[in-house]
Scaffold this motif. Structure first.
Motif, mmCIF file in Angstrom:
data_model
loop_
_atom_site.group_PDB
_atom_site.id
_atom_site.type_symbol
_atom_site.label_atom_id
_atom_site.label_comp_id
_atom_site.label_asym_id
_atom_site.label_seq_id
_atom_site.Cartn_x
_atom_site.Cartn_y
_atom_site.Cartn_z
ATOM 1 N N GLY A 47 5.169 33.070 -6.165
ATOM 2 C CA GLY A 47 5.473 31.867 -6.935
ATOM 3 C C GLY A 47 5.657 32.074 -8.420
ATOM 4 O O GLY A 47 5.848 31.105 -9.156
ATOM 5 N N VAL A 48 5.587 33.327 -8.884
ATOM 6 C CA VAL A 48 5.796 33.590 -10.317
ATOM 7 C C VAL A 48 7.273 33.396 -10.660
ATOM 8 O O VAL A 48 7.607 32.745 -11.653
ATOM 9 C CB VAL A 48 5.325 35.016 -10.688
ATOM 10 C CG1 VAL A 48 5.692 35.351 -12.125
ATOM 11 C CG2 VAL A 48 3.828 35.158 -10.465
ATOM 12 N N ILE A 49 8.169 33.928 -9.836
ATOM 13 C CA ILE A 49 9.611 33.730 -10.022
ATOM 14 C C ILE A 49 10.003 32.575 -9.119
ATOM 15 O O ILE A 49 9.962 32.702 -7.893
ATOM 16 C CB ILE A 49 10.400 35.007 -9.673
ATOM 17 C CG1 ILE A 49 10.001 36.153 -10.590
ATOM 18 C CG2 ILE A 49 11.902 34.733 -9.767
ATOM 19 C CD1 ILE A 49 10.612 37.493 -10.211
ATOM 20 N N ARG A 50 10.362 31.465 -9.717
ATOM 21 C CA ARG A 50 10.707 30.284 -8.940
ATOM 22 C C ARG A 50 12.144 30.296 -8.460
ATOM 23 O O ARG A 50 12.441 29.812 -7.382
ATOM 24 C CB ARG A 50 10.466 29.019 -9.753
ATOM 25 C CG ARG A 50 9.001 28.798 -10.057
ATOM 26 C CD ARG A 50 8.761 27.492 -10.716
ATOM 27 N NE ARG A 50 9.667 27.287 -11.857
ATOM 28 C CZ ARG A 50 9.632 26.250 -12.653
ATOM 29 N NH1 ARG A 50 8.771 25.303 -12.446
ATOM 30 N NH2 ARG A 50 10.457 26.157 -13.666
ATOM 31 N N SER A 51 13.047 30.808 -9.289
ATOM 32 C CA SER A 51 14.453 30.828 -8.902
ATOM 33 C C SER A 51 15.230 31.757 -9.823
ATOM 34 O O SER A 51 14.750 32.146 -10.882
ATOM 35 C CB SER A 51 15.063 29.425 -8.962
ATOM 36 O OG SER A 51 15.143 28.987 -10.301
ATOM 37 N N GLU A 52 16.392 32.098 -9.385
ATOM 38 C CA GLU A 52 17.339 32.829 -10.214
ATOM 39 C C GLU A 52 18.584 31.964 -10.262
ATOM 40 O O GLU A 52 19.057 31.501 -9.235
ATOM 41 C CB GLU A 52 17.675 34.184 -9.603
ATOM 42 C CG GLU A 52 16.518 35.141 -9.558
ATOM 43 C CD GLU A 52 16.911 36.479 -8.950
ATOM 44 O OE1 GLU A 52 17.933 37.042 -9.359
ATOM 45 O OE2 GLU A 52 16.180 36.933 -8.064
ATOM 46 N N GLY A 53 19.100 31.725 -11.443
ATOM 47 C CA GLY A 53 20.262 30.860 -11.522
ATOM 48 C C GLY A 53 21.001 31.039 -12.822
ATOM 49 O O GLY A 53 20.628 31.841 -13.671
ATOM 50 N N ALA A 54 22.042 30.238 -12.943
ATOM 51 C CA ALA A 54 22.881 30.290 -14.129
ATOM 52 C C ALA A 54 22.321 29.370 -15.204
ATOM 53 O O ALA A 54 21.799 28.301 -14.909
ATOM 54 C CB ALA A 54 24.302 29.859 -13.778
ATOM 55 N N ALA A 55 22.414 29.792 -16.425
ATOM 56 C CA ALA A 55 22.093 28.938 -17.565
ATOM 57 C C ALA A 55 23.421 28.439 -18.114
ATOM 58 O O ALA A 55 24.251 29.235 -18.558
ATOM 59 C CB ALA A 55 21.325 29.716 -18.621
ATOM 60 N N ILE A 56 23.639 27.154 -18.036
ATOM 61 C CA ILE A 56 24.926 26.582 -18.412
ATOM 62 C C ILE A 56 24.876 26.078 -19.847
ATOM 63 O O ILE A 56 23.946 25.358 -20.227
ATOM 64 C CB ILE A 56 25.313 25.439 -17.458
ATOM 65 C CG1 ILE A 56 25.464 25.989 -16.041
ATOM 66 C CG2 ILE A 56 26.581 24.740 -17.926
ATOM 67 C CD1 ILE A 56 25.637 24.934 -14.990
ATOM 68 N N ASP A 57 25.862 26.456 -20.621
ATOM 69 C CA ASP A 57 26.012 25.935 -21.980
ATOM 70 C C ASP A 57 26.882 24.696 -21.865
ATOM 71 O O ASP A 57 28.108 24.787 -21.776
ATOM 72 C CB ASP A 57 26.659 26.991 -22.876
ATOM 73 C CG ASP A 57 26.819 26.516 -24.310
ATOM 74 O OD1 ASP A 57 26.610 25.304 -24.581
ATOM 75 O OD2 ASP A 57 27.173 27.349 -25.157
ATOM 76 N N TRP A 58 26.254 23.519 -21.849
ATOM 77 C CA TRP A 58 26.979 22.277 -21.661
ATOM 78 C C TRP A 58 27.978 22.033 -22.785
ATOM 79 O O TRP A 58 29.043 21.456 -22.556
ATOM 80 C CB TRP A 58 26.005 21.107 -21.539
ATOM 81 C CG TRP A 58 25.213 21.171 -20.281
ATOM 82 C CD1 TRP A 58 23.876 21.456 -20.159
ATOM 83 C CD2 TRP A 58 25.696 20.994 -18.949
ATOM 84 N NE1 TRP A 58 23.510 21.462 -18.843
ATOM 85 C CE2 TRP A 58 24.617 21.178 -18.070
ATOM 86 C CE3 TRP A 58 26.939 20.698 -18.409
ATOM 87 C CZ2 TRP A 58 24.745 21.063 -16.692
ATOM 88 C CZ3 TRP A 58 27.062 20.587 -17.031
ATOM 89 C CH2 TRP A 58 25.971 20.773 -16.193
ATOM 90 N N ARG A 59 27.657 22.497 -23.985
ATOM 91 C CA ARG A 59 28.593 22.313 -25.108
ATOM 92 C C ARG A 59 29.904 23.058 -24.860
ATOM 93 O O ARG A 59 30.975 22.562 -25.198
ATOM 94 C CB ARG A 59 27.958 22.763 -26.415
ATOM 95 C CG ARG A 59 26.854 21.826 -26.870
ATOM 96 C CD ARG A 59 26.220 22.285 -28.194
ATOM 97 N NE ARG A 59 25.067 21.485 -28.516
ATOM 98 C CZ ARG A 59 25.089 20.416 -29.294
ATOM 99 N NH1 ARG A 59 26.208 20.040 -29.852
ATOM 100 N NH2 ARG A 59 23.985 19.732 -29.521
ATOM 101 N N ALA A 60 29.816 24.232 -24.238
ATOM 102 C CA ALA A 60 31.030 24.995 -23.927
ATOM 103 C C ALA A 60 31.889 24.280 -22.889
ATOM 104 O O ALA A 60 33.095 24.527 -22.797
ATOM 105 C CB ALA A 60 30.660 26.396 -23.429
ATOM 106 N N LEU A 61 31.288 23.389 -22.125
ATOM 107 C CA LEU A 61 32.022 22.617 -21.123
ATOM 108 C C LEU A 61 32.460 21.250 -21.640
ATOM 109 O O LEU A 61 32.935 20.406 -20.880
ATOM 110 C CB LEU A 61 31.154 22.438 -19.861
ATOM 111 C CG LEU A 61 30.869 23.714 -19.090
ATOM 112 C CD1 LEU A 61 29.920 23.430 -17.937
ATOM 113 C CD2 LEU A 61 32.170 24.321 -18.570
ATOM 114 N N GLY A 62 32.274 21.027 -22.945
ATOM 115 C CA GLY A 62 32.755 19.794 -23.548
ATOM 116 C C GLY A 62 31.729 18.694 -23.689
ATOM 117 O O GLY A 62 32.077 17.567 -24.047
#
Length: 152
Positions: A47-62
């Motif tokens: 339970g130390v590592i909960r998930s692996e995922g993308a960090a999204i830069d919402w500003r780059a998406l407008g």
């Protein structure tokens, strides 16, 4: 779960460069690829590592506007929290929902393309959420430090 210095070293390197290939991560952490795999698997199961995922830069998406909304709910209805959370989940621009103990009951993070879009979301989607007693909006101006790193 107990973690040791090797686990901390792996996590420290992984958090500083999350996209690093596993072979390079093992090398930088000073372990073999097989050891790295076993350690990461143990940290996931523990339970130390909960998930692996993308960090999204919402500003780059407008999405140039980010607002943190703090709510105090009308707690005279025993279903206030559940109904508020269910309704907030339906707002696509809500990127996070958190609960708190204290004067603030809930916090939502909301993104919008611009101020006009934000005004519409706030008026049409946020203020219509159920059981709101108080709301406070904090608009993000800049992010000074953002890290997943820990003092490991």
């Amino acid at each position: 779960m107990q973690i040791d210095d090797t686990d901390r070293r792996i996590l420290r390197h992984w958090l500083s460069e999350p996209g690093l290939e596993r072979s390079l991560l093992a090398e930088r952490a000073g372990v073999t690829p097989a050891t790295l795999w076993r350690r990461l698997d143990r940290l996931r199961v523990g339970g130390v590592i909960r998930s692996e995922g993308a960090a999204i830069d919402w500003r780059a998406l407008g999405y140039a506007v980010e607002v943190s909304l703090r709510f105090a709910l009308d707690k005279t209805n025993p279903r206030a929290f559940d109904e508020f959370i269910a309704a907030a989940r339906e707002v696509p621009e809500v990127t996070s929902i958190e609960t708190f103990l204290g004067r603030v009951d809930m916090r939502l993070t909301v993104i919008a393309r611009d101020m006009g879009h934000w005004t519409g979301i706030y008026r049409d989607r946020i203020l219509t959420l159920p059981h709101i007693a108080e709301v406070e909006a904090l608009m993000l101006v800049s992010t000074i430090k953002e890290t997943g790193g820990l003092p490991l």
